[in-house]
Write a protein that holds these residues in place. Structure first.
Motif, PDB file in Angstrom:
ATOM      1  N   THR A 192      -3.560   0.282  -1.505  1.00  0.00           N
ATOM      2  CA  THR A 192      -3.434  -1.169  -1.475  1.00  0.00           C
ATOM      3  C   THR A 192      -2.255  -1.544  -0.595  1.00  0.00           C
ATOM      4  O   THR A 192      -1.266  -0.812  -0.516  1.00  0.00           O
ATOM      5  CB  THR A 192      -3.206  -1.694  -2.910  1.00  0.00           C
ATOM      6  OG1 THR A 192      -4.254  -1.188  -3.737  1.00  0.00           O
ATOM      7  CG2 THR A 192      -3.223  -3.191  -2.971  1.00  0.00           C
ATOM      8  N   SER A 193      -2.319  -2.702   0.017  1.00  0.00           N
ATOM      9  CA  SER A 193      -1.262  -3.196   0.893  1.00  0.00           C
ATOM     10  C   SER A 193       0.098  -3.122   0.209  1.00  0.00           C
ATOM     11  O   SER A 193       0.228  -3.381  -0.984  1.00  0.00           O
ATOM     12  CB  SER A 193      -1.582  -4.646   1.258  1.00  0.00           C
ATOM     13  OG  SER A 193      -0.432  -5.326   1.678  1.00  0.00           O
ATOM     14  N   HIS A 194       1.133  -2.764   0.976  1.00  0.00           N
ATOM     15  CA  HIS A 194       2.485  -2.708   0.420  1.00  0.00           C
ATOM     16  C   HIS A 194       2.939  -4.082  -0.067  1.00  0.00           C
ATOM     17  O   HIS A 194       3.629  -4.185  -1.085  1.00  0.00           O
ATOM     18  CB  HIS A 194       3.469  -2.158   1.455  1.00  0.00           C
ATOM     19  CG  HIS A 194       3.226  -0.722   1.781  1.00  0.00           C
ATOM     20  ND1 HIS A 194       3.384   0.291   0.857  1.00  0.00           N
ATOM     21  CD2 HIS A 194       2.825  -0.119   2.923  1.00  0.00           C
ATOM     22  CE1 HIS A 194       3.093   1.449   1.422  1.00  0.00           C
ATOM     23  NE2 HIS A 194       2.753   1.224   2.674  1.00  0.00           N
ATOM     24  N   LEU A 195       2.546  -5.144   0.641  1.00  0.00           N
ATOM     25  CA  LEU A 195       2.911  -6.495   0.198  1.00  0.00           C
ATOM     26  C   LEU A 195       2.254  -6.833  -1.135  1.00  0.00           C
ATOM     27  O   LEU A 195       2.865  -7.457  -2.005  1.00  0.00           O
ATOM     28  CB  LEU A 195       2.519  -7.538   1.244  1.00  0.00           C
ATOM     29  CG  LEU A 195       3.398  -7.599   2.487  1.00  0.00           C
ATOM     30  CD1 LEU A 195       2.806  -8.579   3.493  1.00  0.00           C
ATOM     31  CD2 LEU A 195       4.816  -7.976   2.142  1.00  0.00           C
ATOM     32  N   THR A 196       1.012  -6.421  -1.303  1.00  0.00           N
ATOM     33  CA  THR A 196       0.319  -6.643  -2.571  1.00  0.00           C
ATOM     34  C   THR A 196       1.022  -5.893  -3.687  1.00  0.00           C
ATOM     35  O   THR A 196       1.213  -6.417  -4.786  1.00  0.00           O
ATOM     36  CB  THR A 196      -1.151  -6.198  -2.471  1.00  0.00           C
ATOM     37  OG1 THR A 196      -1.778  -6.925  -1.406  1.00  0.00           O
ATOM     38  CG2 THR A 196      -1.896  -6.444  -3.762  1.00  0.00           C
ATOM     39  N   LYS A 197       1.447  -4.670  -3.406  1.00  0.00           N
ATOM     40  CA  LYS A 197       2.157  -3.891  -4.424  1.00  0.00           C
ATOM     41  C   LYS A 197       3.499  -4.516  -4.775  1.00  0.00           C
ATOM     42  O   LYS A 197       3.906  -4.497  -5.931  1.00  0.00           O
ATOM     43  CB  LYS A 197       2.330  -2.453  -3.967  1.00  0.00           C
ATOM     44  CG  LYS A 197       1.028  -1.703  -3.988  1.00  0.00           C
ATOM     45  CD  LYS A 197       1.239  -0.233  -3.869  1.00  0.00           C
ATOM     46  CE  LYS A 197      -0.099   0.434  -4.053  1.00  0.00           C
ATOM     47  NZ  LYS A 197      -0.025   1.744  -4.615  1.00  0.00           N
ATOM     48  N   VAL A 198       4.185  -5.091  -3.788  1.00  0.00           N
ATOM     49  CA  VAL A 198       5.447  -5.789  -4.068  1.00  0.00           C
ATOM     50  C   VAL A 198       5.173  -6.964  -4.993  1.00  0.00           C
ATOM     51  O   VAL A 198       5.884  -7.171  -5.984  1.00  0.00           O
ATOM     52  CB  VAL A 198       6.138  -6.240  -2.759  1.00  0.00           C
ATOM     53  CG1 VAL A 198       7.274  -7.211  -3.041  1.00  0.00           C
ATOM     54  CG2 VAL A 198       6.660  -5.044  -1.980  1.00  0.00           C
TER      55      VAL A 198
END
Length: 172
Positions: A121-127
């Motif tokens: 999953t996108s790093h931004l989504t994980k943040v």
């Protein structure tokens, strides 16, 4: 079996495995979304992220979030605040996309159910998810009793000085 057949086989398996039959998504009320996401929350999460992670569907490596420093934290915070307040992920973005990989549980297996599926999953989504999880964790900490040590991160039994097992010994 050809390459196209194999891809179709895996596509059908993953679609069936992750089929979402919960019905339409709930209508989100913007009345009680809680406080805006602040830069301090985003900064805390990005500092804890592991280094050296591959870029995901959005082609953003995890190091880029930390390399942009204050500017990056401000921009990510603005984006996450907008998503949090509206309940909508802006288009066009790759924040909703995941790439699935399926390494085998046992070497040499060809059966789909003998593979693990890992979602990149996108790093931004994980943040964003980590910020929300931290908020939820902070709210429930007051509701968790001291007996529940094994269910909280960093609160294992080794930190419990008065656990019943310590008084009765193993096997009791």
């Amino acid at each position: 079996m050809g390459k196209e057949d194999t891809l179709n086989w895996w596509s059908e398996y993953i679609t069936e495995l992750y089929h979402d039959d919960r019905g339409p998504p709930p209508i989100i009320s913007n009345e009680d979304v809680g406080p805006h996401i602040v830069e301090r929350e985003v900064q805390k999460v990005t500092k804890k992220r592991k280094k050296g992670r591959a870029a995901r569907a959005d082609d953003i490596p995890s190091e880029m979030l930390t390399a942009l420093r204050d500017f990056g934290i401000k921009e990510v915070t603005k984006l996450l605040t907008t998503i949090h307040a509206t309940g909508e992920i802006p288009n066009p973005t790759d924040l909703k996309k995941s790439v699935y990989i399926a390494p085998p549980k046992k070497p040499g297996t060809v059966e789909c159910d003998q593979h693990r599926t890992i979602s990149l999953t996108s790093h931004l989504t994980k943040v964003m998810l980590r910020v929300l999880m931290n908020r939820i964790r902070n709210k429930i900490l007051t509701e968790i009793s001291g007996i529940q040590y094994g269910f909280m991160a960093d609160e294992g039994k080794q930190k419990c000085h008065l656990c019943p097992e310590d008084h009765h010994g193993k096997g009791d």
